[in-house]
Design a protein around this motif. Structure first.
Motif, short mmCIF file in Angstrom:
data_model
loop_
_atom_site.label_atom_id
_atom_site.label_comp_id
_atom_site.label_asym_id
_atom_site.label_seq_id
_atom_site.Cartn_x
_atom_site.Cartn_y
_atom_site.Cartn_z
N ALA A 114 0.83 -1.21 0.00
CA ALA A 114 0.00 0.00 0.00
C ALA A 114 0.87 1.25 0.00
O ALA A 114 0.52 2.26 -0.62
CB ALA A 114 -0.93 0.00 1.21
N SER A 115 2.01 1.18 0.67
CA SER A 115 2.93 2.32 0.69
C SER A 115 3.47 2.61 -0.71
O SER A 115 3.56 3.76 -1.14
CB SER A 115 4.09 2.04 1.65
OG SER A 115 5.02 3.08 1.60
N LEU A 116 3.81 1.55 -1.45
CA LEU A 116 4.28 1.73 -2.83
C LEU A 116 3.20 2.33 -3.71
O LEU A 116 3.46 3.20 -4.54
CB LEU A 116 4.76 0.39 -3.40
CG LEU A 116 6.03 -0.17 -2.79
CD1 LEU A 116 6.28 -1.58 -3.31
CD2 LEU A 116 7.21 0.73 -3.05
N LEU A 117 1.95 1.90 -3.52
CA LEU A 117 0.84 2.46 -4.26
C LEU A 117 0.67 3.94 -3.94
O LEU A 117 0.49 4.77 -4.84
CB LEU A 117 -0.44 1.69 -3.95
CG LEU A 117 -1.72 2.20 -4.61
CD1 LEU A 117 -1.61 2.12 -6.13
CD2 LEU A 117 -2.92 1.41 -4.13
N LEU A 118 0.74 4.30 -2.67
CA LEU A 118 0.63 5.69 -2.25
C LEU A 118 1.74 6.54 -2.89
O LEU A 118 1.49 7.64 -3.37
CB LEU A 118 0.68 5.81 -0.73
CG LEU A 118 0.65 7.24 -0.18
CD1 LEU A 118 -0.63 7.94 -0.57
CD2 LEU A 118 0.81 7.21 1.33
N LEU A 119 2.96 6.02 -2.91
CA LEU A 119 4.07 6.75 -3.54
C LEU A 119 3.80 7.00 -5.02
O LEU A 119 4.09 8.09 -5.54
CB LEU A 119 5.38 5.98 -3.38
CG LEU A 119 6.08 6.13 -2.05
CD1 LEU A 119 7.31 5.23 -2.00
CD2 LEU A 119 6.45 7.56 -1.80
N ARG A 120 3.23 6.03 -5.70
CA ARG A 120 2.91 6.20 -7.13
C ARG A 120 1.84 7.26 -7.33
O ARG A 120 1.90 8.05 -8.27
CB ARG A 120 2.48 4.88 -7.74
CG ARG A 120 3.63 3.93 -7.91
CD ARG A 120 3.23 2.67 -8.58
NE ARG A 120 4.39 1.80 -8.71
CZ ARG A 120 4.41 0.70 -9.41
NH1 ARG A 120 3.33 0.32 -10.05
NH2 ARG A 120 5.49 -0.01 -9.47
N VAL A 121 0.82 7.27 -6.46
CA VAL A 121 -0.23 8.29 -6.57
C VAL A 121 0.36 9.68 -6.34
O VAL A 121 0.08 10.62 -7.08
CB VAL A 121 -1.37 8.01 -5.57
CG1 VAL A 121 -2.32 9.19 -5.46
CG2 VAL A 121 -2.13 6.74 -5.96
N LEU A 122 1.20 9.82 -5.31
CA LEU A 122 1.82 11.12 -5.03
C LEU A 122 2.73 11.55 -6.18
O LEU A 122 2.76 12.73 -6.54
CB LEU A 122 2.60 11.07 -3.71
CG LEU A 122 1.76 10.92 -2.45
CD1 LEU A 122 2.65 10.68 -1.23
CD2 LEU A 122 0.87 12.12 -2.24
N ARG B 269 0.60 12.78 -9.04
CA ARG B 269 0.07 14.13 -8.76
C ARG B 269 1.18 15.17 -8.67
O ARG B 269 0.91 16.34 -8.56
CB ARG B 269 -0.71 14.11 -7.44
CG ARG B 269 -1.99 13.34 -7.53
CD ARG B 269 -2.73 13.44 -6.23
NE ARG B 269 -4.03 12.78 -6.35
CZ ARG B 269 -4.91 12.74 -5.39
NH1 ARG B 269 -4.65 13.31 -4.23
NH2 ARG B 269 -6.05 12.14 -5.56
N GLN B 270 2.42 14.70 -8.67
CA GLN B 270 3.60 15.55 -8.57
C GLN B 270 3.52 16.47 -7.35
O GLN B 270 3.78 17.66 -7.42
CB GLN B 270 3.79 16.36 -9.85
CG GLN B 270 4.04 15.47 -11.05
CD GLN B 270 4.26 16.24 -12.32
OE1 GLN B 270 4.04 17.44 -12.40
NE2 GLN B 270 4.71 15.53 -13.33
N THR B 271 3.18 15.84 -6.23
CA THR B 271 3.11 16.58 -4.97
C THR B 271 3.61 15.69 -3.84
O THR B 271 3.42 14.48 -3.86
CB THR B 271 1.67 17.05 -4.66
OG1 THR B 271 1.68 17.80 -3.45
CG2 THR B 271 0.71 15.89 -4.51
N MET B 272 4.28 16.27 -2.88
CA MET B 272 4.76 15.54 -1.72
C MET B 272 4.72 16.50 -0.53
O MET B 272 5.56 17.38 -0.41
CB MET B 272 6.19 15.05 -1.94
CG MET B 272 6.74 14.24 -0.78
SD MET B 272 5.94 12.66 -0.51
CE MET B 272 6.51 11.74 -1.91
N PRO B 273 3.72 16.34 0.34
CA PRO B 273 3.67 17.20 1.53
C PRO B 273 4.94 17.03 2.36
O PRO B 273 5.44 15.91 2.52
CB PRO B 273 2.46 16.69 2.30
CG PRO B 273 1.64 15.93 1.28
CD PRO B 273 2.62 15.39 0.29
N PRO B 274 5.52 18.12 2.86
CA PRO B 274 6.75 18.01 3.65
C PRO B 274 6.52 17.24 4.96
O PRO B 274 5.49 17.36 5.59
CB PRO B 274 7.13 19.47 3.94
CG PRO B 274 5.88 20.26 3.71
CD PRO B 274 5.03 19.49 2.74
N GLY B 275 7.50 16.39 5.30
CA GLY B 275 7.45 15.65 6.57
C GLY B 275 6.35 14.60 6.62
O GLY B 275 5.86 14.28 7.71
#
Length: 100
Positions: free
Chosen positions: A66-74, A77-83
């Motif tokens: 699920a973490s890998l899937l979340l990374l692909r979605v982010l 979307r070309q976004t990564m909230p800090p921290g």
């Protein structure tokens, strides 16, 4: 509302003279999740270890898949909230956190 129902991971090391195979199987059920790890080294009998986590301990935790899937979605979307940090379960079945 994504939920991991089942996850399986397999590792094979072709080391002469003792190849090693490790399998981790995680399955969700009404009371929580059960993790079963199997290790086979060379021609020895496979060693199996199983343990469970209750629903309360797993609340909002991500499995490795699920973490890998979340990374692909982010990434899409070309976004990564800090921290960004999530409570997680690693491939060994240990409770931990994933940081992005």
């Amino acid at each position: 509302q994504l939920e991991t129902l089942e996850q399986e991971e397999q590792e094979c090391l072709e080391l002469t003279p003792h190849p090693t195979e490790k399998t981790t199987h995680i399955v969700s059920h009404e009371h929580g999740m059960t993790v079963t790890r199997t290790l086979q080294e060379g021609g020895a009998e496979p060693r199996c270890h199983s343990f469970s986590y209750g629903r309360a301990r797993l609340r909002a935790r991500l499995l490795e898949g699920a973490s890998l899937l979340l990374l692909r979605v982010l990434a899409r979307r070309q976004t990564m909230p800090p921290g960004l940090v999530f409570p997680a379960i690693n491939s060994e079945g240990d409770l931990c956190t994933f940081s992005y």
